[in-house]
Design a protein around this motif. Sequence first.
Motif: not given
Length: 263
Positions: A6-8, A10-11, A14-15
Amino acid sequence: MYRFLLTRQWVILTLVTLALIPTMIKLGYWQLHRHEHKVALNTVISDSLAAKPVPAESLTAPGQRIKHDDLYRRVTAKGHFDTAHEEVVRRRTNSDGEVGYHVLTPFVLDDGRVLVVNRGWIPADGAQTAFPKIPAPAQGEITVTGRLMADETTADSGIKNVQGLPDRQVMLISSEQEARRLGKQVLGGYIEQTAPEPKGGSPELIPDPEHSDIGPHMAYAIQWWLFSAGVPVGWVILVRRERRDRASAAVAETAPETATASV
């Protein structure tokens, strides 16, 4: 355990991963379609070159577009060359990669209509602002044979149709353009002359197109699909590595505290 997702950082990762997968799949299908187009075109060329010549008037007419299945079809025409209205196509190469011109000569049919004939390649020996010296074609009424071709466009060829060129010089071969220039009925498309052969070998006849090579497009398609499959695998590996590193770091931080408490 996986709250770090949920960290910036890794978000975003993932995107990006989710965006890459469909993009690579789409690129693979694009290459597959290019492969299928190449195979189909090779079939058309092979069939057309193997077929017996037919009169050009049976496959084209003024203002008519050449059908895909008729590309490279061997055709004949009876009439005479109009050398007074010859043009040259700039920046064309021969089989050795030398830059020169293609010679376009109107061929007047017995009924007065015109067929654009690409008589072949000549070198660019002089200044490109001057009209080059062109060997004369056969005189009088003759029968020419050639491969039927569609009008050239910027979209298909990638060649920009530059305006303001020196007199009787063009960048693209267009029967519509020739019709406006000559003020006559011009059959759609043009032909690449294959017979009669010119005296002295000039202009240099354009060789038959290569139609046995299917290109690397299928290999590229498979590569893109493998990449698309590898992206999520790589993401999982990175996630597991991050989880392991964070767990190791947590253990290292708690070890001194445990040692102190025991003392």
